[in-house]
Design a protein around this motif. Structure first.
Motif, PDB file in Angstrom:
ATOM      1  N   GLY A 145      22.614  24.229  -2.938  1.00  0.00           N
ATOM      2  CA  GLY A 145      23.233  23.112  -2.438  1.00  0.00           C
ATOM      3  C   GLY A 145      23.989  23.464  -1.313  1.00  0.00           C
ATOM      4  N   GLY A 146      24.058  24.732  -0.834  1.00  0.00           N
ATOM      5  CA  GLY A 146      24.676  24.972   0.316  1.00  0.00           C
ATOM      6  C   GLY A 146      24.032  24.795   1.493  1.00  0.00           C
ATOM      7  N   ALA A 147      24.608  25.209   2.933  1.00  0.00           N
ATOM      8  CA  ALA A 147      23.775  25.251   4.006  1.00  0.00           C
ATOM      9  C   ALA A 147      23.390  26.625   4.786  1.00  0.00           C
ATOM     10  N   LEU A 148      23.542  27.593   3.841  1.00  0.00           N
ATOM     11  CA  LEU A 148      23.035  28.804   4.158  1.00  0.00           C
ATOM     12  C   LEU A 148      22.043  29.378   3.134  1.00  0.00           C
ATOM     13  N   MET A 149      20.923  30.165   3.645  1.00  0.00           N
ATOM     14  CA  MET A 149      19.946  30.774   2.702  1.00  0.00           C
ATOM     15  C   MET A 149      19.663  32.084   3.036  1.00  0.00           C
ATOM     16  N   LEU A 150      18.710  32.860   1.939  1.00  0.00           N
ATOM     17  CA  LEU A 150      18.380  34.023   2.565  1.00  0.00           C
ATOM     18  C   LEU A 150      16.816  33.912   2.250  1.00  0.00           C
ATOM     19  N   PRO A 151      15.977  34.513   3.069  1.00  0.00           N
ATOM     20  CA  PRO A 151      14.641  34.397   2.922  1.00  0.00           C
ATOM     21  C   PRO A 151      14.154  35.403   1.792  1.00  0.00           C
ATOM     22  N   ILE A 152      13.766  34.924   0.689  1.00  0.00           N
ATOM     23  CA  ILE A 152      13.174  36.066  -0.527  1.00  0.00           C
ATOM     24  C   ILE A 152      11.754  35.519  -0.976  1.00  0.00           C
ATOM     25  N   GLY A 153      11.237  36.132  -2.135  1.00  0.00           N
ATOM     26  CA  GLY A 153      10.117  35.634  -2.544  1.00  0.00           C
ATOM     27  C   GLY A 153      10.165  34.606  -3.492  1.00  0.00           C
ATOM     28  N   THR A 154       8.989  34.214  -4.072  1.00  0.00           N
ATOM     29  CA  THR A 154       8.667  33.086  -4.821  1.00  0.00           C
ATOM     30  C   THR A 154       8.903  33.140  -6.239  1.00  0.00           C
ATOM     31  N   CYS A 155       9.218  34.457  -6.781  1.00  0.00           N
ATOM     32  CA  CYS A 155       9.121  34.684  -8.117  1.00  0.00           C
ATOM     33  C   CYS A 155      10.557  34.963  -8.506  1.00  0.00           C
ATOM     34  N   GLY A 170       7.951  35.893   1.812  1.00  0.00           N
ATOM     35  CA  GLY A 170       7.686  34.552   1.256  1.00  0.00           C
ATOM     36  C   GLY A 170       7.539  33.351   1.903  1.00  0.00           C
ATOM     37  N   ASP A 171       7.688  32.307   1.268  1.00  0.00           N
ATOM     38  CA  ASP A 171       7.502  30.794   1.890  1.00  0.00           C
ATOM     39  C   ASP A 171       8.137  30.813   3.469  1.00  0.00           C
ATOM     40  N   VAL A 341       7.445  30.516  -8.412  1.00  0.00           N
ATOM     41  CA  VAL A 341       6.541  30.455  -9.547  1.00  0.00           C
ATOM     42  C   VAL A 341       7.233  30.422 -10.771  1.00  0.00           C
ATOM     43  N   GLY A 342       6.514  29.683 -11.879  1.00  0.00           N
ATOM     44  CA  GLY A 342       7.002  29.177 -13.204  1.00  0.00           C
ATOM     45  C   GLY A 342       7.087  30.449 -14.029  1.00  0.00           C
ATOM     46  N   ASP A 343       8.000  30.199 -15.124  1.00  0.00           N
ATOM     47  CA  ASP A 343       7.841  31.301 -15.845  1.00  0.00           C
ATOM     48  C   ASP A 343       6.306  31.614 -16.876  1.00  0.00           C
ATOM     49  N   MET A 344       5.981  32.657 -16.792  1.00  0.00           N
ATOM     50  CA  MET A 344       4.824  33.059 -17.372  1.00  0.00           C
ATOM     51  C   MET A 344       4.772  34.098 -18.701  1.00  0.00           C
ATOM     52  N   PRO A 345       3.851  33.949 -19.604  1.00  0.00           N
ATOM     53  CA  PRO A 345       3.816  34.776 -20.834  1.00  0.00           C
ATOM     54  C   PRO A 345       3.618  36.117 -20.316  1.00  0.00           C
ATOM     55  N   LYS A 346       4.058  37.134 -21.311  1.00  0.00           N
ATOM     56  CA  LYS A 346       3.960  38.481 -21.008  1.00  0.00           C
ATOM     57  C   LYS A 346       2.208  38.794 -20.841  1.00  0.00           C
ATOM     58  N   HIS A 347       2.014  39.622 -19.626  1.00  0.00           N
ATOM     59  CA  HIS A 347       0.708  39.737 -19.379  1.00  0.00           C
ATOM     60  C   HIS A 347       0.518  41.331 -18.517  1.00  0.00           C
TER      61      HIS A 347
END
Length: 496
Positions: A145-155, A170-171, A341-347
């Motif tokens: 919701g803010g105007a600032l971000m940090l580039p991170i991964g997608t998980c 990341g993206d 990335v959405g939640d994934m089952p144990k794998h």
């Protein structure tokens, strides 16, 4: 000499500290640790032990620590490290627990920092400070919701500490750079039990190493402060497209690969092909409908309007894309509901990677598609895929390769074969791992020699140069200075 004194004076043999380790039956030592911690210590007999020990990659769930320290404060981490030296036990830290080669598992003391997940945003000065256990999800929640971000991964379930120590991609990296490029300072506990700060002005050689050498090498980070980036536009465009049939798959893949080598930094995405056969894949499609298998998918985002995105992506869209989804979203909705990335089952999983900087020949792309389709499994519970991650280049490559430990400043894309399984017999797991090794050897013939250290591959023989290139010797010098007895180590850690 006391037992503790003897173990503290242990010698270096073969480049690693000889750690005898106290046995699980040595309850007095573990009880001593519990008395010294604000957090909790679990032993194998505790009901919560098995769940607390599970890593994200269940390939390593059989590795059982002698005890698990659930640290509540940075002082707890410091106490654990000092206790490990006193008792001759290997300390291993775990935040999110996503290390691909099991480097966050141990038969020694597992130091979990998940409770230390506080996130403090200072919008006035444009920084954010995180505890050692903060996950991507915690950071996104604090910034949303803010105007600032940090580039991170997608998980969302990945720990920020592990992410940044290995680079962090990341993206958003093409327009906002790597996560490690925004680290301003960090506090960590060294092998001698001392807590120090690392920044451009405090222990600068250590700070240089921490930005890209991967975690588990120089100490245990307890807090990290980042410089935030202003979001360029409150709304961005997200897209997804598909190509069915081998000819269209090769053409679409090649077009996207070539486009991303010179695309504006605002464009990011990846192409993927998998051997998972969807329901109805063997049925003949109705007239004018594309076959549901095999399919190449391309997904990503553009920091701009839908009209701009469509114009930039035209060379790819025009090659018979069988499906196309494109639309504008609020920046934060896009990060959380489209790109994450959405939640994934144990794998269990295995991945490997090589950087590319030139167009991949179309015959190699065709061979990669054939390899994926011939891979073991082909179900939701056992499968293989290859992805071309077009997340590098752009601002990532504006930093000199020796400015910090993260050396990969000339590659544009990451070619990443991967396998995934759950509830599979050992034979299927072996088949999938063999496919990974064979495919890694195949792609190594036409890609750059560099590999991404945040996606470590257990069978990689050239990992020292692949992960660190010309920075490896300097990393070893930093290791010799800050951890001369190699207390923090694992299969692919920086050696002394």
């Amino acid at each position: 000499m006391s037992r503790r004194g003897f173990l503290t004076a242990a010698t270096v043999v073969g480049g690693g500290l000889v750690l005898a380790g106290c046995s699980n039956s040595d309850s007095s030592a573990v009880k001593d640790l519990q008395r010294r911690l604000k957090g909790q210590v679990l032993v194998p007999a505790d009901p919560k032990f098995a769940e607390a020990n599970l890593p994200a990659n269940d390939r390593y769930e059989s590795v059982i620590p002698m005890a698990i320290a659930l640290c509540a404060t940075p002082e707890d981490v410091q106490t654990c490290v000092r206790w490990c030296v006193e008792e001759g036990v290997q300390p291993v830290v775990r935040g999110g627990g996503h290390n691909y080669i099991g480097a966050s598992t141990t038969t020694g003391l597992l130091i979990k920092t998940g409770a230390m997940n506080e996130v403090s945003v200072d919008a006035k000065v444009g920084t954010v400070t995180l505890g050692a256990g903060a996950l991507n999800a915690d950071l996104l929640s604090a910034l949303r919701g803010g105007a600032l971000m940090l580039p991170i991964g997608t998980c969302p379930s990945v720990g920020v500490a592990g992410l940044v120590l290995g680079g962090g991609i990341g993206d958003n990296s093409r327009w906002a750079a790597m996560t490690c490029d925004h680290l301003e300072s960090t506090t960590l506990v060294l092998a001698n039990g001392e807590t120090v700060e690392a920044s451009d002005t405090a222990n600068p050689d250590l700070f240089w190493a921490l930005r890209g050498a991967a975690g588990g090498n120089f100490g245990i980070n307890t807090s990290l402060t980042f410089r935030l980036v202003e979001i360029p536009k409150p709304r961005i465009t997200v897209f997804g497209m598909a190509f069915s049939g081998k000819d269209a798959m090769v053409a679409g893949w090649s077009a996207f690969d070539r486009l991303m080598l010179s695309a504006p930094n605002q464009l990011s995405g990846f192409a993927a092909v998998t051997n998972v056969r969807p329901l109805g894949a063997d049925n003949k499609p109705a007239a004018r409908y594309a076959a549901p298998f095999p399919t190449l998918t391309i997904d990503g985002s553009y920091q701009g309007t839908q009209e701009e995105a469509r114009e930039v992506l035209a060379p790819v869209i025009n090659i018979r894309a069988t499906d196309l989804i494109m639309g504008e979203l609020d920046y934060w909705d896009a990060q959380i509901n489209w790109l994450a990335v959405g939640d994934m089952p144990k794998h269990g999983l295995e991945e490997c990677s090589r950087f590319t900087s030139e167009p991949i020949p179309t015959d190699r792309l065709a061979q990669l598609i054939d390899r994926v389709l011939a891979a073991p499994g082909g179900t939701e519970d056992a499968n293989a895929e290859v992805r071309l991650m077009c997340w590098s280049g752009g601002q990532v490559n504006q930093v000199a390769p020796d400015a910090m430990a993260y050396v990969h400043r000339s590659g544009n894309h990451l070619l990443r074969p991967a396998v995934w399984w759950r509830n599979q017999p050992p034979s299927m797991q072996r088949d999938l791992l063999d496919w990974t090794a064979d495919t890694f050897a195949f792609i190594s013939g036409f890609t750059q020699p560099g590999s991404f250290q945040n996606w470590p591959y257990s069978e990689q023989k050239d990992w020292q140069q692949a992960y660190y290139g010309t920075n490896f010797d300097r990393l070893r010098q930093v290791k010799q200075r800050y951890d001369p007895r190699n207390l923090f180590h694992y299969a692919q850690s920086i050696p002394v």
